[in-house]
Scaffold this motif. Sequence first.
Motif, PDB file in Angstrom:
ATOM      1  N   ALA A  13       6.443  11.062 -11.262  1.00  0.00           N
ATOM      2  CA  ALA A  13       5.995   9.949 -10.436  1.00  0.00           C
ATOM      3  C   ALA A  13       5.515  10.438  -9.070  1.00  0.00           C
ATOM      4  N   GLN A  14       6.243  11.388  -8.488  1.00  0.00           N
ATOM      5  CA  GLN A  14       5.859  11.909  -7.181  1.00  0.00           C
ATOM      6  C   GLN A  14       4.548  12.683  -7.267  1.00  0.00           C
ATOM      7  N   THR A  15       4.352  13.426  -8.338  1.00  0.00           N
ATOM      8  CA  THR A  15       3.093  14.156  -8.534  1.00  0.00           C
ATOM      9  C   THR A  15       1.913  13.192  -8.539  1.00  0.00           C
TER      10      THR A  15
ATOM     11  N   ASN B 115       5.325  10.046 -24.277  1.00  0.00           N
ATOM     12  CA  ASN B 115       4.585  11.217 -23.812  1.00  0.00           C
ATOM     13  C   ASN B 115       5.443  12.473 -23.774  1.00  0.00           C
ATOM     14  N   ARG B 116       6.681  12.309 -23.277  1.00  0.00           N
ATOM     15  CA  ARG B 116       7.564  13.463 -23.098  1.00  0.00           C
ATOM     16  C   ARG B 116       8.974  13.094 -23.532  1.00  0.00           C
ATOM     17  N   VAL B 117       9.668  14.071 -24.110  1.00  0.00           N
ATOM     18  CA  VAL B 117      11.081  13.930 -24.464  1.00  0.00           C
ATOM     19  C   VAL B 117      11.841  15.044 -23.762  1.00  0.00           C
ATOM     20  N   VAL B 118      12.873  14.668 -22.993  1.00  0.00           N
ATOM     21  CA  VAL B 118      13.644  15.649 -22.234  1.00  0.00           C
ATOM     22  C   VAL B 118      15.127  15.396 -22.433  1.00  0.00           C
ATOM     23  N   ALA B 119      15.927  16.363 -22.055  1.00  0.00           N
ATOM     24  CA  ALA B 119      17.379  16.218 -22.145  1.00  0.00           C
ATOM     25  C   ALA B 119      17.856  15.108 -21.212  1.00  0.00           C
ATOM     26  N   ARG B 120      18.922  14.427 -21.598  1.00  0.00           N
ATOM     27  CA  ARG B 120      19.450  13.333 -20.783  1.00  0.00           C
ATOM     28  C   ARG B 120      19.772  13.800 -19.364  1.00  0.00           C
ATOM     29  N   SER B 121      20.283  14.997 -19.229  1.00  0.00           N
ATOM     30  CA  SER B 121      20.655  15.505 -17.907  1.00  0.00           C
ATOM     31  C   SER B 121      19.441  15.740 -17.009  1.00  0.00           C
ATOM     32  N   ASP B 122      18.259  15.823 -17.614  1.00  0.00           N
ATOM     33  CA  ASP B 122      17.052  16.124 -16.844  1.00  0.00           C
ATOM     34  C   ASP B 122      16.162  14.917 -16.592  1.00  0.00           C
ATOM     35  N   ILE B 123      16.466  13.780 -17.206  1.00  0.00           N
ATOM     36  CA  ILE B 123      15.522  12.666 -17.212  1.00  0.00           C
ATOM     37  C   ILE B 123      15.223  12.142 -15.816  1.00  0.00           C
ATOM     38  N   GLU B 124      16.236  12.022 -14.969  1.00  0.00           N
ATOM     39  CA  GLU B 124      16.024  11.469 -13.634  1.00  0.00           C
ATOM     40  C   GLU B 124      15.090  12.354 -12.820  1.00  0.00           C
ATOM     41  N   ALA B 125      15.412  13.640 -12.728  1.00  0.00           N
ATOM     42  CA  ALA B 125      14.602  14.548 -11.919  1.00  0.00           C
ATOM     43  C   ALA B 125      13.205  14.713 -12.505  1.00  0.00           C
ATOM     44  N   PHE B 126      13.126  14.804 -13.834  1.00  0.00           N
ATOM     45  CA  PHE B 126      11.834  14.995 -14.489  1.00  0.00           C
ATOM     46  C   PHE B 126      10.910  13.806 -14.228  1.00  0.00           C
ATOM     47  N   THR B 127      11.435  12.604 -14.379  1.00  0.00           N
ATOM     48  CA  THR B 127      10.606  11.412 -14.209  1.00  0.00           C
ATOM     49  C   THR B 127      10.181  11.236 -12.764  1.00  0.00           C
ATOM     50  N   LEU B 128      11.095  11.433 -11.828  1.00  0.00           N
ATOM     51  CA  LEU B 128      10.740  11.283 -10.425  1.00  0.00           C
ATOM     52  C   LEU B 128       9.732  12.340  -9.994  1.00  0.00           C
ATOM     53  N   ASP B 129       9.834  13.544 -10.556  1.00  0.00           N
ATOM     54  CA  ASP B 129       8.855  14.580 -10.250  1.00  0.00           C
ATOM     55  C   ASP B 129       7.473  14.171 -10.757  1.00  0.00           C
TER      56      ASP B 129
ATOM     57  N   PRO C 241       0.805  -1.226   0.000  1.00  0.00           N
ATOM     58  CA  PRO C 241       0.000   0.000   0.000  1.00  0.00           C
ATOM     59  C   PRO C 241       0.836   1.273   0.000  1.00  0.00           C
ATOM     60  N   GLU C 242       2.112   1.159   0.358  1.00  0.00           N
ATOM     61  CA  GLU C 242       2.971   2.339   0.356  1.00  0.00           C
ATOM     62  C   GLU C 242       3.367   2.756  -1.065  1.00  0.00           C
ATOM     63  N   VAL C 243       3.297   1.824  -1.993  1.00  0.00           N
ATOM     64  CA  VAL C 243       3.671   2.112  -3.383  1.00  0.00           C
ATOM     65  C   VAL C 243       2.430   2.574  -4.143  1.00  0.00           C
ATOM     66  N   ARG C 244       2.494   3.792  -4.669  1.00  0.00           N
ATOM     67  CA  ARG C 244       1.344   4.346  -5.389  1.00  0.00           C
ATOM     68  C   ARG C 244       1.586   4.491  -6.884  1.00  0.00           C
TER      69      ARG C 244
END
Length: 285
Positions: free
Chosen positions: A221-223, A205-219, A70-73
């Motif tokens: 997912a967190q949203t 759905n989205r294409v981002v710079a390689r340097s941004d992929i980690e933060a963008f995806t986690l943001d 249940p902790e995983v959403r």
Amino acid sequence: MNAYDASADVVAADSPSAPVAVPVSTDRIIAEKAQGVGRLRLNQPEKRNAISYSMWLGIVEVMKAFEDDPEVRTVVISGEGGRAFSAGADISEFEKNRSTADQIEVYNHATHIAYQTITRFPKPVIARIEGFCVGGGMAVALCADLRIATDDSTFGIPAAKLGLGYSHEHLRPLVDLVGPSFAKEILFTAKRFSAAEAQGMGLVNRVVARSDIEAFTLDYAQTIADNAPLTVRACKMSISELTKDPDERDLSLCREMVDACFASEDYKEGRAAFVEKRRPRFRGC
């Protein structure tokens, strides 16, 4: 405070915490969770994360653990090493695992269950794609709800260059996503397509710079993880049912899930948070 400001309502429980490892029977799959987000990482970077038989089994194992937790959403699937999401099935195993009719049946069953487990997962799934996303790797990405890719990613299904056959069931996610014309182009040519071409087809759905992929995806997912779980699940279920043939749709289940949203404590919390101009704290009940 005159406007909603999520950052003004961050509480201690929402502060970053170290990921917790999730047990898995193969070291070729890495699984962990943190702050409502489960992460499954394909871990064979020396082979561009080609998926071995044990990895297909590991995908099912981890996704079932995330489903029961249940902790995983929401869940993010990615590949280790930065060179590839996955270059597809591990062809080096084909002689051992896919050379006879019986072996092919066993192997295909494992891949079928893995695809099915991701597709039918009740919580949102995001594929975070870097580099090669080819063949069986692309099939895994197609099973996810959302695909976020780096601008240097490449996509393709080289079945026509290998003599492999894809069942209509395995082709349906591709056709549903990009339509018959683009599906034919991808399959007939067996070409690799750029991230920009893939986005134009509707593959990502989205294409981002390689340097941004980690933060963008986690943001992202967190949203999703911070939103009302019952609402998100009801939306996912309804959209999934709408993609089925009309006589296969379980519309009564969709209505039940919508009714559960309105009867939930989270609905009360959402209304109260809106009136009080604060961040809602959803509990999934």
